[in-house]
Scaffold this motif. Structure first.
Motif, PDB file in Angstrom:
ATOM      1  N   THR A 212       0.825  -1.226   0.000  1.00 22.21           N
ATOM      2  CA  THR A 212       0.000   0.000   0.000  1.00 22.21           C
ATOM      3  C   THR A 212       0.852   1.266   0.000  1.00 22.21           C
ATOM      4  OG1 THR A 212      -0.115   0.091   2.426  1.00 22.21           O
ATOM      5  CG2 THR A 212      -1.786  -1.216   1.290  1.00 22.21           C
ATOM      6  N   LYS A 213       2.170   1.112   0.119  1.00 25.39           N
ATOM      7  CA  LYS A 213       3.061   2.261   0.200  1.00 25.39           C
ATOM      8  C   LYS A 213       3.902   2.388  -1.067  1.00 25.39           C
ATOM      9  CE  LYS A 213       1.873   3.396   4.400  1.00 25.39           C
ATOM     10  NZ  LYS A 213       1.196   4.661   4.690  1.00 25.39           N
ATOM     11  N   GLN A 214       4.492   3.575  -1.222  1.00 27.21           N
ATOM     12  CA  GLN A 214       5.393   3.783  -2.342  1.00 27.21           C
ATOM     13  C   GLN A 214       6.598   2.852  -2.189  1.00 27.21           C
ATOM     14  OE1 GLN A 214       6.766   7.779  -2.727  1.00 27.21           O
ATOM     15  NE2 GLN A 214       7.884   7.421  -4.631  1.00 27.21           N
ATOM     16  N   LYS A 215       7.010   2.262  -3.288  1.00 31.69           N
ATOM     17  CA  LYS A 215       8.096   1.297  -3.242  1.00 31.69           C
ATOM     18  C   LYS A 215       9.382   1.950  -2.741  1.00 31.69           C
ATOM     19  CE  LYS A 215      10.146  -2.421  -5.962  1.00 31.69           C
ATOM     20  NZ  LYS A 215      10.207  -3.073  -7.288  1.00 31.69           N
ATOM     21  N   LYS A 216       9.990   1.330  -1.738  1.00 26.11           N
ATOM     22  CA  LYS A 216      11.207   1.872  -1.148  1.00 26.11           C
ATOM     23  C   LYS A 216      12.366   1.759  -2.131  1.00 26.11           C
ATOM     24  CE  LYS A 216      14.111   1.464   2.974  1.00 26.11           C
ATOM     25  NZ  LYS A 216      14.365   0.680   4.209  1.00 26.11           N
ATOM     26  N   LYS A 217      13.167   2.848  -2.213  1.00 27.74           N
ATOM     27  CA  LYS A 217      14.307   2.845  -3.116  1.00 27.74           C
ATOM     28  C   LYS A 217      15.397   1.922  -2.584  1.00 27.74           C
ATOM     29  CE  LYS A 217      13.508   7.457  -4.990  1.00 27.74           C
ATOM     30  NZ  LYS A 217      14.042   8.844  -5.168  1.00 27.74           N
ATOM     31  N   ILE A 218      16.074   1.256  -3.519  1.00 29.22           N
ATOM     32  CA  ILE A 218      17.121   0.304  -3.178  1.00 29.22           C
ATOM     33  C   ILE A 218      18.474   0.941  -3.451  1.00 29.22           C
ATOM     34  CG2 ILE A 218      18.118  -1.948  -3.735  1.00 29.22           C
ATOM     35  CD1 ILE A 218      15.336  -2.868  -4.539  1.00 29.22           C
ATOM     36  N   LEU A 219      19.423   0.746  -2.522  1.00 24.36           N
ATOM     37  CA  LEU A 219      20.769   1.277  -2.695  1.00 24.36           C
ATOM     38  C   LEU A 219      21.616   0.290  -3.486  1.00 24.36           C
ATOM     39  CD1 LEU A 219      21.430   2.762   0.869  1.00 24.36           C
ATOM     40  CD2 LEU A 219      20.797   3.989  -1.210  1.00 24.36           C
ATOM     41  N   ILE A 220      22.104   0.751  -4.650  1.00 21.11           N
ATOM     42  CA  ILE A 220      22.899  -0.086  -5.543  1.00 21.11           C
ATOM     43  C   ILE A 220      24.354   0.349  -5.471  1.00 21.11           C
ATOM     44  CG2 ILE A 220      23.179  -0.897  -7.916  1.00 21.11           C
ATOM     45  CD1 ILE A 220      20.495  -1.630  -6.778  1.00 21.11           C
ATOM     46  N   PRO A 221      25.308  -0.579  -5.260  1.00 18.51           N
ATOM     47  CA  PRO A 221      26.723  -0.181  -5.229  1.00 18.51           C
ATOM     48  C   PRO A 221      27.204   0.258  -6.610  1.00 18.51           C
ATOM     49  CG  PRO A 221      26.524  -2.572  -5.163  1.00 18.51           C
ATOM     50  CD  PRO A 221      25.130  -2.026  -5.049  1.00 18.51           C
ATOM     51  N   GLU A 222      27.984   1.318  -6.648  1.00 14.96           N
ATOM     52  CA  GLU A 222      28.518   1.816  -7.914  1.00 14.96           C
ATOM     53  C   GLU A 222      29.785   1.042  -8.273  1.00 14.96           C
ATOM     54  OE1 GLU A 222      28.909   6.055  -7.668  1.00 14.96           O
ATOM     55  OE2 GLU A 222      26.768   6.373  -8.006  1.00 14.96           O
ATOM     56  N   LEU A 223      29.559  -0.193  -8.665  1.00 14.20           N
ATOM     57  CA  LEU A 223      30.629  -1.089  -9.101  1.00 14.20           C
ATOM     58  C   LEU A 223      30.268  -1.653 -10.462  1.00 14.20           C
ATOM     59  CD1 LEU A 223      31.176  -3.109  -5.780  1.00 14.20           C
ATOM     60  CD2 LEU A 223      32.738  -1.389  -6.716  1.00 14.20           C
ATOM     61  N   SER A 224      31.269  -1.914 -11.268  1.00 12.61           N
ATOM     62  CA  SER A 224      31.020  -2.512 -12.580  1.00 12.61           C
ATOM     63  C   SER A 224      30.512  -3.938 -12.420  1.00 12.61           C
ATOM     64  CB  SER A 224      32.305  -2.507 -13.405  1.00 12.61           C
ATOM     65  OG  SER A 224      33.259  -3.385 -12.826  1.00 12.61           O
ATOM     66  N   SER A 225      29.871  -4.452 -13.462  1.00 13.04           N
ATOM     67  CA  SER A 225      29.387  -5.837 -13.434  1.00 13.04           C
ATOM     68  C   SER A 225      30.538  -6.809 -13.198  1.00 13.04           C
ATOM     69  CB  SER A 225      28.682  -6.175 -14.749  1.00 13.04           C
ATOM     70  OG  SER A 225      27.538  -5.381 -14.911  1.00 13.04           O
ATOM     71  N   PHE A 226      31.704  -6.504 -13.780  1.00  9.76           N
ATOM     72  CA  PHE A 226      32.864  -7.377 -13.594  1.00  9.76           C
ATOM     73  C   PHE A 226      33.283  -7.412 -12.132  1.00  9.76           C
ATOM     74  CE2 PHE A 226      37.477  -7.864 -13.182  1.00  9.76           C
ATOM     75  CZ  PHE A 226      37.644  -9.126 -13.760  1.00  9.76           C
ATOM     76  N   ARG A 227      33.309  -6.217 -11.477  1.00  6.44           N
ATOM     77  CA  ARG A 227      33.712  -6.160 -10.072  1.00  6.44           C
ATOM     78  C   ARG A 227      32.724  -6.904  -9.182  1.00  6.44           C
ATOM     79  NH1 ARG A 227      37.869  -5.269  -7.234  1.00  6.44           N
ATOM     80  NH2 ARG A 227      37.278  -3.472  -5.968  1.00  6.44           N
ATOM     81  N   VAL A 228      31.425  -6.744  -9.473  1.00  7.27           N
ATOM     82  CA  VAL A 228      30.399  -7.433  -8.690  1.00  7.27           C
ATOM     83  C   VAL A 228      30.526  -8.938  -8.865  1.00  7.27           C
ATOM     84  CG1 VAL A 228      27.926  -7.853  -8.458  1.00  7.27           C
ATOM     85  CG2 VAL A 228      28.773  -5.505  -8.685  1.00  7.27           C
ATOM     86  N   ASN A 229      30.630  -9.383 -10.129  1.00  4.30           N
ATOM     87  CA  ASN A 229      30.692 -10.822 -10.402  1.00  4.30           C
ATOM     88  C   ASN A 229      31.974 -11.448  -9.857  1.00  4.30           C
ATOM     89  OD1 ASN A 229      28.217 -10.767 -11.741  1.00  4.30           O
ATOM     90  ND2 ASN A 229      29.149 -10.370 -13.729  1.00  4.30           N
ATOM     91  N   SER A 230      33.091 -10.735  -9.981  1.00  4.28           N
ATOM     92  CA  SER A 230      34.348 -11.287  -9.464  1.00  4.28           C
ATOM     93  C   SER A 230      34.322 -11.372  -7.940  1.00  4.28           C
ATOM     94  CB  SER A 230      35.543 -10.445  -9.928  1.00  4.28           C
ATOM     95  OG  SER A 230      35.435  -9.114  -9.460  1.00  4.28           O
TER      96      SER A 230
END
Length: 413
Positions: A212-230
């Protein structure tokens, strides 16, 4: 029954107010921790009964390892799928369904007429675990109020305490009188269902309010896909080193102490208990420190820091074995809450899938490790595998490749 439900509703009203104010909801964290205790206690009766099963069915170490493989793989393969499904369609009462499957497995194990039925029974227990963990980890995340490592450690200490209690209860109830006494553990499953119902009702209320509420914003790390996957790959390799070693303890430490020092089955269960209770304490303290000093440093210390003690273990007396196994259990267990929360921060849109992947991979490595080590022990000796596995924690050096999340910028999405 009505009185119990009335008390539950009063408690839930109070914790719902805490949830809406974004506080850490400790009653729910304690409830899910107790639920985790019940779940993992029933899971842990499988390795705790290995000496009994080995005698009753005339099993080799390889066949013992295969039991763990079936149990752990049935748990590990399903968990990412369950987590991915509940990311899209949350299931507040999934713990109840998981416990029903686990209960069926315990009953089958109590009356298993052959080795094949033992494998069927432990597979049911594993499936129950795969249903329980992903959504339960999400409940812990939702109730954390931002203290995510602490919340995960509270959740984890319940499971680790249950795992620690299992060998003592099996030694007290089952080993003296026989396999069918496993039926006593069904009482734990019944108590757990009341707790799961209360948790599910709270979580259902949270989901209804969120809709019933506005969807809460999600904090995304500013990392490249390669950095996240590695980083995810590094974390999984650390899970591999940790749980492959833990498999050598949970599945074969009883046989190791019995063979090397000539102690009885019950005495061997007590030494296993020392390790498992140290794991519980290490998990709690590691989660607390993860929030304070940074998860990367806790991960690094936990895996690599255990290496000197694992290298000493195969060469010491019984008294020093008891001391070292406590130190190893405490250090090596302190990383898991930080590893899981670290992964959730890397992929915040996929909390259920990440939780399922890491729990599943941990159980999978435990199962694979147990099967391979059992085969290896049959072809060498039970002492030899501890000499080799002692080097596994050295893999912790790769934690240096993880980004420090305290220094990573986040964006809202």
């Amino acid at each position: 029954m009505n009185k119990i439900l009335s008390i539950q509703h009063k408690v839930l009203d109070k914790v719902n107010k805490q949830t809406l104010s974004h506080q850490t909801v400790y009653p729910i964290l304690l409830a899910i921790s107790f639920g985790h205790l019940c779940n993992d206690l029933l899971q842990a009766i499988v390795p705790a009964t290995y000496p009994l099963l080995k005698e009753n069915y005339q099993l080799s170490f390889a066949q013992i390892g295969l039991i763990t493989f079936f149990y752990q793989m049935s748990s590990s393969l399903l968990q990412p799928l369950v987590g991915n499904y509940t990311d899209k369609k949350p299931q507040p009462y999934s713990q109840i369904y998981g416990m029903l499957c686990t209960t069926l497995g315990v009953i089958l194990l109590a009356f298993a007429p052959s080795y094949i039925w033992v494998l069927v029974a432990v597979t049911c227990i594993g499936i129950g675990s795969s249903i329980f963990h992903p959504e339960s980890s999400r409940v812990s995340y939702v109730a954390s109020g931002g203290k995510r490592s602490l919340a995960q450690s509270i959740f984890q200490i319940g499971g680790n305490t249950g795992t620690a209690l299992a060998p003592l209860l099996v030694a007290w109830i089952v080993l003296p009188t026989g396999q069918q006494q496993l039926l006593w553990f069904v009482a734990i499953a019944i108590v757990a269902q009341f707790v799961y119902y209360a948790i599910g009702t709270w979580y259902k209320g949270v989901l209804s309010h969120a809709a019933t509420k506005q969807k809460k914003k999600i904090l995304i790390p500013e990392l490249s896909s390669f950095r996240v996957n590695s980083a995810i790959v590094v974390l999984l390799l650390l899970i591999f080193s940790k749980y492959f070693y833990v498999a050598s303890i949970s599945s074969y430490f009883q046989f190791y102490t019995m063979d090397k020092f000539g102690i009885t089955e019950v005495q061997a269960q007590v030494y296993l208990f020392y390790f498992l209770i140290a794991v519980a304490l290490g998990t709690l303290i590691g989660g607390f420190l993860g929030d304070k000093v940074g998860r990367k440093y806790i991960i690094w210390f936990s895996v690599l820091g255990a290496a000197p003690f694992t290298l000493l273990l195969p060469h010491v007396s019984l008294a020093w074995t008891g001391i070292l196994i406590v130190i190893i259990g405490f250090i090596i267990s302190s990383a898991f809450p930080s590893i899981l929360v670290y992964a959730q921060e890397l992929l915040p849109k996929k909390i259920g899938m990440v939780s399922g992947l890491f729990y599943g991979f941990a159980f999978g490595m435990g199962g694979l490790g147990s099967a391979l080590l059992g085969w290896w022990a049959d072809h060498t000796s039970i002492e030899y595998i501890y000499s080799v596995c002692a080097y596994l924690p050295l893999l912790g050096i790769i934690a240096c490749f993880l980004p420090n999340m305290k220094k990573v910028a986040f964006r809202e999405e």
